[in-house]
Design an enzyme around this catalytic site. Sequence first.
Site, PDB file in Angstrom:
ATOM      1  CD  GLU A  35      -3.008  -0.793  -0.060  1.00 37.28           C
ATOM      2  OE1 GLU A  35      -3.050   0.320  -0.605  1.00 37.28           O
ATOM      3  OE2 GLU A  35      -3.664  -1.760  -0.467  1.00 37.28           O
ATOM      4  CE1 TYR A 118      -6.375   3.373   0.306  1.00 31.09           C
ATOM      5  CE2 TYR A 118      -4.001   3.082   0.627  1.00 31.09           C
ATOM      6  CZ  TYR A 118      -5.188   2.703   0.024  1.00 31.09           C
ATOM      7  OH  TYR A 118      -5.195   1.646  -0.841  1.00 31.09           O
ATOM      8  CG  ASP A 136      -7.399   4.772  -3.474  1.00 33.08           C
ATOM      9  OD1 ASP A 136      -8.593   4.843  -3.849  1.00 33.08           O
ATOM     10  OD2 ASP A 136      -6.624   3.906  -3.892  1.00 33.08           O
TER      11      ASP A 136
END
Length: 359
Positions: A35, A118, A136
């Site tokens: 990520e 996030y 996102d």
Amino acid sequence: MINQVQANLLKWYDLNKRDLPFRKDKDPYKIWISEVMLQQTRVIAMLGSYFEFLKELPSLNSLANAEESRVVSLWKGLGYYSRAKNLRKGAIYLATYHNSDFPRNLEDLLKVPGIGPYTARAILSIAYDLPFAVLDGNVKRVLSRLYYFEENINLPKSHKLLQNLADSFLNKNAPGDHNQAVMEIGALVCTPTPNCLACPLSKSCKAKSLGGQDKLPFTTKEKKKIKIEMKFFLLFNANKEIFLYSDSKRKFFKTIPAPPFIIIGENLDESYYEKNKIHINLFKSFTNSPIYLVKKHSITTHEITISYIIEYYNELIPFEHPYLFSSLENLEKNFPSSIAKKISNDIHKKKFFNLKAEL
Ligand code: SF4
């Protein structure tokens, strides 16, 4: 109704998801690394680095125990090197305070250096199936169309509203797959030019029903890229090593060593020139040296023309900043930027470089 939409979404995801390595298991460490890499880099561009990173640092403990310079060099080509340093800081924090494990709640996870909302939500939902919706750029685009959200999506107040929409749309029975499915729709179907015919959300998509999918999401226009030339000074010492130094206050490469450089461009603000003064003084004796031009380099906000000068010197330059010397072979490792790769490739390609003979 929403249950049916969520079910359609998951069915589509099962059939259409890309076969990506970080989806193979629910290892929070791998999810974290992937990520963070994906935050500024496209999947196709990050996969090589992802494999290399995990091969060298396969566990949270190995990352916590790694030298910072090693972690940064594994980040080569991904840019934004502070992410690599923060990953290492985060791993040290988790090793120190959480017994090398990830806390299972948002509040504690957000205390980990380098883990923002996030990433925390992605880890909690994908690794542990906890009910946190991610938001996102891809998800914002999908939601703004699905719900016909007409505000500028880049405003902080829009972020909150879109997070609320993401939370209410979340399938709490399968939060990890749901989040990945929405992100995958954003990456493959609801792209800037959407393919609504292939979209499992089309029946309930407000933008599609109103014919407004091409107008959304609403954003302010992107800024034009700033054009600059970066002129690097490759200074070789008697051991045929290149001089690199660190300076957290310069305009670029704040967190990694780099050769001295000056910046040239039109209508640039003072911050671009600040360090030029030192280098122009240091290297004014090289003004007659040939300048080699490398192909253009583009980063988020700048279009950069790279050039370099090669010079040799026998005496150590008195320098106020931390510095080191790197062989040409190790330039990319010690100056971990794709610019280093372009310069060393150029030196090899031109075949003019016969240091052994010249020194
Ligand atoms: S129907 Fe079209 S606009 Fe709506 S979510 Fe799907 S791809 Fe995006």
